[in-house]
Design an enzyme around this catalytic site. Structure first.
Site, PDB file in Angstrom:
ATOM      1  N   GLY A 108     -68.383  47.863 -57.997  1.00 30.30           N
ATOM      2  CA  GLY A 108     -69.693  48.373 -57.581  1.00 30.30           C
ATOM      3  C   GLY A 108     -70.354  47.416 -56.607  1.00 30.30           C
ATOM      4  O   GLY A 108     -70.793  46.328 -56.988  1.00 30.30           O
ATOM      5  N   LYS A 130     -85.459  42.636 -74.092  1.00 32.44           N
ATOM      6  CA  LYS A 130     -85.694  43.212 -72.762  1.00 32.44           C
ATOM      7  C   LYS A 130     -85.816  44.737 -72.857  1.00 32.44           C
ATOM      8  O   LYS A 130     -86.645  45.348 -72.191  1.00 32.44           O
ATOM      9  CB  LYS A 130     -84.539  42.818 -71.831  1.00 32.44           C
ATOM     10  CG  LYS A 130     -84.842  43.079 -70.373  1.00 32.44           C
ATOM     11  CD  LYS A 130     -83.807  42.490 -69.450  1.00 32.44           C
ATOM     12  CE  LYS A 130     -84.114  42.923 -68.024  1.00 32.44           C
ATOM     13  NZ  LYS A 130     -82.944  42.897 -67.162  1.00 32.44           N
ATOM     14  N   GLY A 173     -74.087  43.779 -57.530  1.00 34.89           N
ATOM     15  CA  GLY A 173     -72.696  43.487 -57.162  1.00 34.89           C
ATOM     16  C   GLY A 173     -72.642  42.687 -55.868  1.00 34.89           C
ATOM     17  O   GLY A 173     -71.918  41.693 -55.757  1.00 34.89           O
TER      18      GLY A 173
END
Ligand code: NAP
Length: 305
Positions: free
Chosen positions: A9, A184, A14
């Site tokens: 990706g 998170k 990425g």
């Protein structure tokens, strides 16, 4: 030669990783979706990272998923909803000692990937770095941050953390990566869906303090029931702090909706609601929030998952 980094990706994160590893002289290969994307990439000539307003281009070699080269180290940099199928295509290429680093936000995709490749070591990551694409094969480094990496099954740190030091990728090996990911996720559930529903910046939630507090109370119950008391610690206080500190920002989910992109709702609020059901925990406000958000997304013609 050191072990190549295969990067699955070539989107925002990425590219952020691939360009910094390439800049440090580490061998990197991009894995792109198909031959058409590979042709397009090769015609462009490389990946561009814009840092402090300065663009620099790196001719990182690329390949398609059916390339024959074995993979020993794979950085999975797709969205959470693409990760499992993208990794499944690469399973036949994974070496017996392969390691995967999973950069996906939220929870759920990591377990799905790990189940697809039971012999590989899967390392989970949680990152506060920020990047966005401002063109094809071109990414802006928008927010400096940190990446925590960890393996809930094996606490020993991998040797390739040296590559991250050389590439100046700020990181830390974490022995409580699941706690970080849950924390998170909870922050995301308390803030992001409401910014979409109220169509506001993070700071706009200061006008909806009661709604935020109710969600924090339910999320705290959930984290405790899921065996994550450390992730529940002072959740509401931290949510309020984040809302204040990022008052001028649009949340990532708000940005996805504005840009008419699919959100990662299933791996955030969806994952929280599923966990609550599994634990037979009644969290009416969280479920109502999920329903409101799905209806809102569908009304806009966006996927509700
Ligand atoms: P992104 O910019 O959309 O990049 C995802 C990339 O994956 C795209 O380039 C896409 O290819 C590629 N891809 C999807 N399926 C593929 C396949 N089967 N084979 C090969 N490539 C494939 O996403 P992102 O922002 O980097 O986010 C990645 C993950 O990191 C998400 O879970 C996100 O929540 C998390 N994260 C992002 C940030 C950030 O600042 N961006 C920060 C923290 C965490 P195409 O280009 O062909 O569509």
């Amino acid at each position: 030669m050191s072990t190549p980094w295969h990067v699955l990706g070539a989107g925002s994160l990425g590219t952020l990783w691939a360009t910094r590893l390439a800049r440090a002289g580490r061998p990197v290969r991009l894995i792109l979706r198909d031959a058409a994307r590979l042709r397009d990439y090769e015609a462009t000539g490389g990946l561009t990272l814009v840092e402090h307003g300065e663009p620099a281009t790196w001719a990182v070699p690329a390949q398609t998923p059916d390339h024959p080269e074995p993979i020993r180290r794979l950085l999975v940099a797709c969205k959470a909803y693409d990760a499992e199928s993208a990794v499944a295509r690469l399973a036949p290429r994974l070496a017996p000692d392969a390691e995967l680093i999973l950069l996906q936000n939220g929870l759920g995709s990591q377990e799905a990937v790990a189940a697809r490749v039971p012999h590989a070591r899967c390392i989970f990551a949680s990152s506060t770095e920020g990047a966005f694409r401002d063109g094809d094969w071109r990414v802006v480094f928008a927010g400096h941050g940190y990446t925590w990496l960890g393996d809930a099954a094996h606490p020993v740190a991998p040797i390739w953390l040296d590559d991250l030091c050389a590439a100046k990728i700020p990181h830390e090996w974490s022995t409580d990566i699941l706690t970080r990911l849950w924390r998170k996720l909870a922050l995301n559930c308390a803030i992001n869906p409401l910014t979409v529903l109220h169509d506001c910046r993070n700071g706009g939630l200061q006008q909806h303090a009661c709604e935020v507090a109710t969600l924090c109370a339910e999320l705290t119950d959930l984290l405790e029931r899921c065996g994550q008391p450390a992730a529940a610690d002072n959740l509401q206080q931290e949510v309020e702090r984040v809302i204040q500190a990022t008052a001028a920002n649009f949340s990532s989910m708000h940005q996805d909706v504005t840009n008419r992109r699919r959100t990662e709702i299933s791996y955030l609020l969806g994952h929280a609601c599923k966990a609550a059901e599994r634990h037979r925990l009644n969290l009416p406000h969280l479920h109502q929030l999920q329903q409101r958000l799905i209806t809102h997304l569908q009304r806009l013609g966006l996927p509700g998952d």
